[in-house]
Scaffold this active site. Structure first.
Site, PDB file in Angstrom:
ATOM      1  CB  CYS A 110     -17.840  21.631 -16.697  1.00  0.00           C
ATOM      2  SG  CYS A 110     -16.250  22.214 -16.071  1.00  0.00           S
ATOM      3  CG  ASP A 161     -18.679  19.043 -13.739  1.00  0.00           C
ATOM      4  OD1 ASP A 161     -18.818  20.207 -14.159  1.00  0.00           O
ATOM      5  OD2 ASP A 161     -18.157  18.779 -12.657  1.00  0.00           O
ATOM      6  CB  SER A 162     -13.911  19.200 -14.291  1.00  0.00           C
ATOM      7  OG  SER A 162     -14.549  20.033 -13.343  1.00  0.00           O
ATOM      8  CG  HIS A 217     -18.393  22.181  -7.437  1.00  0.00           C
ATOM      9  ND1 HIS A 217     -18.090  21.942  -8.754  1.00  0.00           N
ATOM     10  CD2 HIS A 217     -17.801  21.190  -6.725  1.00  0.00           C
ATOM     11  CE1 HIS A 217     -17.334  20.856  -8.826  1.00  0.00           C
ATOM     12  NE2 HIS A 217     -17.148  20.384  -7.617  1.00  0.00           N
ATOM     13  CB  CYS A 271     -18.792  27.250 -10.216  1.00  0.00           C
ATOM     14  SG  CYS A 271     -18.015  25.677  -9.767  1.00  0.00           S
ATOM     15  CD  GLU A 288     -14.737  18.389  -6.291  1.00  0.00           C
ATOM     16  OE1 GLU A 288     -13.609  17.858  -6.216  1.00  0.00           O
ATOM     17  OE2 GLU A 288     -15.418  18.427  -7.340  1.00  0.00           O
TER      18      GLU A 288
END
Length: 272
Positions: free
Chosen positions: A74, A11-12, A195, A193, A159
């Site tokens: 991702c 993942d990024s 996240h 996504c 984040e």
């Protein structure tokens, strides 16, 4: 003799850990290496060539670690780099290796979550602008209408661990309202996504009860289990000690501090 190749999860940044959690819960027997490219995250607003370059570098690093199979956990990398890696790089340099993404497995099953055949996609700008979900879903279910909404503020909020604060509510409500304004008949919203599952409790308060809010972890884990059953030539190469390793291109201490929020338990990483 049992081989020891780990499954690579890329993942990024941190978001892929939500997918990794579901995969590890579904398939705990395998060895895994997770790599987060935190030093160059987020990928969402980068151009295609940059995302492809970064993703390929990380995939090749995982190959060097012995991975025969890598999952791009991702959405942005899956949207902008996966096809080129599969069609150009693997045949030319790594014909025995495999790289899979998260978009196709989701597109294959999305029909079972909607009655109205109208769904919403919420993702990064990179994922939305790529039109990848729209194209993939149309291949399997041409009768489904797809509406999309980019949510550029959600990843930074998550984040920075601000996503559950009241200050995040404006951006959560704003993007959800923009999506729902596109159609009154949307009955399924895909969080495209990795996240975004961390926003699930707030999203359930914003969207009407009749809307299915989908996260990708369990879908991808189920798809991977099926893939390994269909491809014993890959499965037989995998190590089965239940070992998990975590790497980051950024600072390991910072990664460990934030990663536990996504993975659901404390972990210790190394720098790649």
């Amino acid at each position: 003799m049992q081989n020891s190749s780990p499954i690579g999860i890329f993942d990024s940044g941190y978001g892929g850990l939500t997918v990794f959690r579901s995969i590890a819960d579904r398939l705990p027997q395998y060895n895994y290496i997770y790599l987060g490219d935190n030093a160059r995250s987020p990928y969402g607003d980068h151009a295609f060539d940059i995302i492809y370059k970064y993703t390929l570098e990380c995939v090749e690093w995982l190959f060097d670690k012995g991975c025969q199979l890598v999952i791009l956990a991702c959405n942005t990398a899956s949207a902008k780099a996966l096809r080129t890696i599969q069609q150009r790089d693997l045949p030319a340099k790594y014909p025995e290796r495999r790289v899979l993404g998260v978009i196709r497995p989701t597109a294959e099953v999305i029909d079972s979550y909607t009655l109205t055949k109208q769904i919403g996609i919420m993702g990064t700008r990179g994922t939305v602008n790529s039109q990848s979900y729209l194209l993939e879903i149309n291949k399997f279910f041409p009768d489904i209408t797809v509406y999309q909404q980019s949510c550029p503020m959600w990843v930074p909020l998550i984040e920075n661990n601000e996503h559950l604060q009241t200050g995040a509510d404006f951006f959560i409500n704003e993007y959800c309202n923009r999506l729902m304004e596109q159609s009154d008949d949307i009955d399924c919203v895909l969080l495209a996504c990795t996240h975004y599952p961390l926003l699930l409790s707030k999203l359930k308060k914003v969207f009407p009860d009749y809307i299915n809010i989908l996260t990708q972890g369990e879908i991808v884990a189920s798809s991977l289990a099926g893939y390994l059953e269909r491809h014993p030539e890959i499965e037989q190469k995998l190590g089965k000690n239940g070992h998990k390793s975590f790497y980051t291109s950024g600072d390991p201490l910072t990664f460990d501090e934030h990663a536990s929020i996504f993975f659901g338990e404390a972990l210790r990483s190394e720098q790649m």
